[in-house]
Design an enzyme around this catalytic site. Structure first.
Site, short mmCIF file in Angstrom:
data_model
loop_
_atom_site.label_atom_id
_atom_site.label_comp_id
_atom_site.label_asym_id
_atom_site.label_seq_id
_atom_site.Cartn_x
_atom_site.Cartn_y
_atom_site.Cartn_z
N GLU A 54 0.85 -1.19 0.00
CA GLU A 54 0.00 0.00 0.00
C GLU A 54 0.88 1.23 0.00
O GLU A 54 2.08 1.16 0.26
CB GLU A 54 -0.97 -0.01 1.20
CG GLU A 54 -0.29 0.01 2.55
CD GLU A 54 -1.25 -0.30 3.71
OE1 GLU A 54 -2.46 -0.09 3.56
OE2 GLU A 54 -0.75 -0.76 4.75
N LYS A 57 2.64 4.59 1.14
CA LYS A 57 3.05 5.20 2.40
C LYS A 57 2.71 6.68 2.32
O LYS A 57 3.22 7.40 1.48
CB LYS A 57 4.56 5.02 2.60
CG LYS A 57 5.01 5.60 3.92
CD LYS A 57 6.42 5.22 4.25
CE LYS A 57 6.87 5.81 5.58
NZ LYS A 57 5.99 6.72 6.27
N ARG A 79 0.13 9.45 11.52
CA ARG A 79 -0.28 8.08 11.84
C ARG A 79 -1.05 8.13 13.14
O ARG A 79 -0.60 8.77 14.11
CB ARG A 79 0.99 7.23 11.99
CG ARG A 79 0.77 5.79 12.41
CD ARG A 79 0.71 4.84 11.25
NE ARG A 79 0.47 3.47 11.69
CZ ARG A 79 1.42 2.61 11.99
NH1 ARG A 79 2.70 2.97 11.91
NH2 ARG A 79 1.11 1.37 12.36
N ARG A 122 0.73 8.69 16.75
CA ARG A 122 1.82 7.75 17.03
C ARG A 122 2.73 8.28 18.11
O ARG A 122 3.35 7.53 18.85
CB ARG A 122 2.62 7.50 15.75
CG ARG A 122 3.13 6.12 15.66
CD ARG A 122 4.30 6.07 14.72
NE ARG A 122 5.52 6.21 15.47
CZ ARG A 122 6.71 6.34 14.91
NH1 ARG A 122 6.80 6.41 13.60
NH2 ARG A 122 7.77 6.41 15.66
N GLU A 129 -3.84 6.60 8.66
CA GLU A 129 -3.15 7.87 8.46
C GLU A 129 -4.20 8.97 8.45
O GLU A 129 -5.11 8.94 7.63
CB GLU A 129 -2.40 7.85 7.13
CG GLU A 129 -1.33 8.89 6.99
CD GLU A 129 0.01 8.43 7.58
OE1 GLU A 129 0.14 7.25 7.97
OE2 GLU A 129 0.92 9.28 7.67
N LYS A 185 9.14 -0.55 5.25
CA LYS A 185 8.76 0.66 4.51
C LYS A 185 9.80 0.87 3.42
O LYS A 185 11.00 0.70 3.63
CB LYS A 185 8.63 1.88 5.42
CG LYS A 185 9.82 2.23 6.26
CD LYS A 185 9.48 3.45 7.11
CE LYS A 185 10.61 3.75 8.10
NZ LYS A 185 10.23 4.72 9.12
#
Ligand SMILES: [Zn+2]
Ligand SMILES: [Zn+2]
Lengths: 533, 338
Positions: free
Chosen positions: A228, A230, A235, A250, A278, A401
């Site tokens: 997916e 980024k 976040r 986060r 997100e 990532k």
């Protein structure tokens, strides 16, 4: 404070992670119950607010030591840290060591101190100065100046608590999530010996990904991976439990009030739902530049008009809890199915969007997308194994990532500024410029990316090549060229260069380049045209 | 003015001599053997007798020199010169100059604390006092070196318990000898970097014996077991350190008073140990000299001169010299003695 001072010295005296963990665990083994949570709060950077203005404090020190204020300022300039300067000057005239205050008492006192009038504050502070010496004096002054810091990560503290209580790290990590205050909680409530009770507003620890540092061929067939985009927002976790909604970042900030558009979810989401995603400003199916989010976060009052201009949504990545059941041990494929179902069932809403699954024929194709990620309004790709569980923190293997390479530009160093703390007295913060005709215009400040060795030799170079000094800042001869990397670029009227960079950092010291070979303002504007996010 | 600064150094016109000149001159009076004070190329050196070995090692065996003892008077064209203990390192001297009743004292580098080896600082009354100011700010306050030596010995013992070698980094002329002077002469577990060993050998000819075995290419890991190693700071981070396997490394300097300086060094431990005066020692020395005119040289000269003017009402001014502070040099790993 004696025990905590010893702990500070032990942590300060080693660079080894295990030694730090052992020191904290053995402190907890020996500390009185009431002190434990205060120690943990301080270790993870949860400290009392500075109770006294620093200008006032400087005057007190000058008076107390009977030295002129200018001499204090000179000392401060040399030391680079206010708390340390005060300690060094005070310790010249103190030699007794009558330390009987507990950590809890000290913490409470520093909080109380904020409410006292100045004369009373001064009396209390001077009493401490008279009675403390060595490390306790230093720690007191660091807390007094609001700059207390200790060289451990939260991870280390979690490991130490787990060791002390003989429990699993992931449970401790979960219990430590969110905002808590040692003045309102006790060590026993936070870490009960029995069970794993966690209050209903507490988020789950986020599962984090390592940057992809291996060849993608080693990942196996691409079909086994969920890919997916980024995204570059915030976040966060949306928690809906007991008819209450909580939004956590986060960074473990509670942001519920900042994001009123999510309020409606209380009525829509089934009780016992936790989403990971997100939070991002979004219009017509596309993200808006991150600068929109920054303005949004900075605002105290959110007008209706502004909410319209910068509407937020959550792009949902994961479902961590459904109907009150913790799903984190389920494989991603199962969680994803439930997430798809959940979002499909919510009709008439556009604030929860499913994160799009990206399909590629092979890793090469995925790599090509990643290289051009900026054209697709993202920072790259997230790679998640289909069968991965939702880990606590950063674990290697399940998630990666894969960010696109940073943008870069060569700039000439124009100014240097000395750092603080460990870096006091060493020039570590630099300003870089690009050419505009034969003028140099500053375009970025950066303070990371060099090795300690490079910082050392650059520091010597700066000291020998200073043109002018303005307080802690020096202008230097425009000779050194650096490659500056950054994540994004936006137009900015506040900056002389006309652009603002996102996360600028030093990629390389280009000792092979002449200043004339650095980039120009036109080059920056070219990048802006291509990549404005 | 009996003394003044010109391009070559601190000059006494009446006697036509320089004190610690930084460029080659005909006649040089030298306060002590550190590189920034005793430089190469002078046609004649007048030094204290304990500085002679350093002079020979550093400047050359065939150098033209004379030596004096403390208190001995040497008259040059009517100017009376005498050397007095400065407490800095072996042989370090304050130089007293007297002409027609006007008395000057040039301290060179000095400290008031007793280090157990260097003859203790002797206050000398004068009208004009030339003082260094390496640590001339009130953030610098040093414990007695004798207490630091205990700390160093305890540190060694603690590392021995963990089966580790102990490397002590310090200036090879001065601190190295004062530390070794505190160690039991019968021990055979002390090792020396070549720079330290060279100086120790040269001191033997003036009657000093220091413990320690020179480390040579023949030594490897097996030779060191819970040992104490004394070396100059420039070895930090070099391949030479690999010889010692498991070790802890500590750094001795007045700069270790500051956390930033200590952390930046990347050493396991910093001992706040200096061969210079701290702030209160400087103040005491100035008072004991009885001087009305004070000239402040290398260090925090601007700040310290202002402090003297304001707090003691003295005629204090900056004297621009080219002495660089050896503690600063060693902090930057530039010790020049190897
Ligand atoms: Zn010296
Ligand atoms: Zn010197």
């Amino acid at each position: 404070m004696d025990g905590f001072s010893k702990l500070f010295e032990a942590i300060d005296g080693t660079t080894k992670t295990n030694a730090k963990i052992d020191a904290i665990a053995s402190y907890l083994d020996q500390a009185i119950e009431a002190d434990k949570l205060f120690a943990i709060a301080l270790l993870i950077g949860n400290k009392p607010k500075r109770p006294v203005k620093t200008t006032t404090l400087r005057e007190w020190v000058a008076d107390y030591t009977q030295l002129p204020l200018w001499l204090f300022e000179e000392c401060y300039y040399v030391v680079g840290d206010l708390g340390e300067t005060i300690s060094l000057m005070i310790s010249q005239i103190t030699d007794q060591d009558s330390d009987s205050i507990s950590l809890k008492e000290l913490f409470e006192l520093l909080v109380e101190l904020q409410k006292y009038d100045v004369e009373k504050q001064r009396e209390v502070v001077e009493t401490f100065w008279k009675n403390l010496s060595g490390t306790p004096l230093y720690l007191f002054n660091k807390m007094l100046t609001g700059s207390f810091r200790i060289g451990v990560s939260k991870k280390i503290v979690i490991k130490a608590i787990a060791k002390h209580l003989n429990k699993e790290e992931k449970n401790i990590e979960h219990q430590m999530m969110g905002v808590w205050n040692p003045l309102e909680h006790t060590f026993k409530d936070m870490f009960p010996l029995e069970g794993l009770e966690v209050a209903h507003h507490i988020p789950y620890p986020f599962c984090l990904a390592y940057p992809l540092d291996i060849d993608y061929d080693a990942l196996g067939p691409i079909e086994n991976w969920f890919l997916e985009k980024k995204l570059d927002g915030i976040r966060g976790q949306i928690i809906c439990r007991n008819n209450e909604l909580f939004i956590w970042s986060r960074g473990e900030d509670l942001l519920t009030d900042k994001f009123p558009e999510f309020e409606v979810l209380i009525h829509m989401l089934p009780a016992g739902t936790v989403l990971d995603g997100e939070i991002i400003p979004w219009k017509d199916g596309l993200p808006l530049p991150f600068s929109v989010m920054q303005t949004r976060i900075g605002r105290k009052n959110l007008s209706v008009k502004f909410l319209k201009e910068a509407p937020l949504i959550m792009v949902c990545y994961d479902l961590l809890e459904f109907e009150g059941k913790d799903l984190r041990e389920e494989p991603l494929s199962v969680r994803r199915k439930l997430l798809e179902q959940l979002i499909a069932d919510l009709v008439h809403q556009d604030i929860l969007v499913l994160s799009e699954r990206m399909h590629f024929d092979n890793w090469e194709a995925a790599g090509e997308f990643r290289d051009n990620a900026r054209n697709y309004h993202c920072e790259g790709l997230m790679l998640k194994a289909e069968n991965s569980i939702y880990n606590v923190g950063r674990k290697k293997g399940g998630w990666w990532k894969w960010k696109t390479a940073p943008l870069s530009i060569d700039g000439v160093m124009l100014y240097a500024q000395s750092g603080h703390g460990r870096r006091a007295n060493l020039f570590t913060d630099y300003t870089f410029a690009v050419w505009d005709g034969d003028q140099l215009v500053p375009f970025a400040k950066a303070y990371s990316g060099l090795t300690d060795k490079e910082i050392g030799s650059l520091d010597r170079w700066i000291k020998a090549n200073t043109i002018e000094k303005f307080g802690p800042v020096r202008s230097v001869k425009p000779i050194q060229v650096f490659e500056i990397g950054f994540e994004g670029i936006n137009e900015s009227s506040r900056h002389k260069s006309g652009v603002a960079l996102r996360f600028p950092r030093i990629l390389r010291w280009r000792t092979d380049k002449e200043p004339k070979q650095a980039n120009t303002k036109d080059d920056l504007l070219q990048l802006l045209k291509l990549f404005e996010s | 003015m009996l003394l003044e600064v010109n391009d070559f150094g601190l000059y006494c016109k009446q006697a036509d001599v320089y004190i610690d000149p930084w460029r080659p001159v005909k006649r040089a009076l030298i306060t002590h053997g550190h590189a920034d004070h005793m430089r190469w190329g002078n046609q004649y050196y007048l030094v204290h007798k304990d500085t002679v070995p350093v002079l020979k090692v550093r400047i050359g065996a065939d150098v033209n020199f004379e030596s004096v003892s403390y208190g001995e008077v040497k008259i040059i064209n009517g100017v009376k010169f005498s050397y007095h203990p400065a407490g800095h390192i072996l042989g370090s001297s304050q130089i007293r100059c007297e002409y027609k009743g006007e008395i000057w004292v040039v301290t060179g580098d000095y400290k008031l604390h007793n280090d157990g080896l260097s003859p203790e600082f002797e206050p000398v009354q004068c009208h004009h006092f030339v003082t260094e100011s390496t640590f001339g700010l009130p953030i610098y306050e040093f414990k007695s070196p004798l207490l630091i030596f205990d700390d160093i010995k305890n540190y060694w013992a603690e590392n021995q318990k963990n089966k580790e070698n102990t490397i002590i980094l310090c200036y090879s002329l001065g601190k190295a000898q004062s530390i070794l002077n505190q160690i039991d002469e019968n021990t055979d577990n002390v090792f020396l970097h070549g720079a330290v060993a060279n100086l120790n050998e040269s001191f033997r000819e003036v009657g000093y014996n220091f413990v320690g075995e020179r480390i040579t290419g023949a030594h490897n890991k097996d030779h060191f077991d819970k040992s104490l190693i004394i070396a100059p700071p420039s070895v930090l981070g070099s391949a030479w350190m690999r010889k010692f396997g498991n070790y802890k490394v500590a750094f001795c300097s007045g700069w270790m008073q500051l956390r930033g300086a200590k952390n930046r060094k990347g050493v396991d431990k910093g001992f706040v140990f200096s061969d210079h005066c701290d702030f209160s020692s400087l103040n005491n020395a100035v008072k004991m000299s009885g001087a009305e005119h004070v000239y402040v040289t290398h260090g925090y000269e601007t700040q310290y001169a202002q402090w003297l003017r304001e707090s003691m009402g003295l005629d204090a001014q900056i004297m621009k010299t080219l002495y660089s502070d050896e503690e600063m040099m060693q902090e930057e790993g530039k010790e020049t003695l190897e």
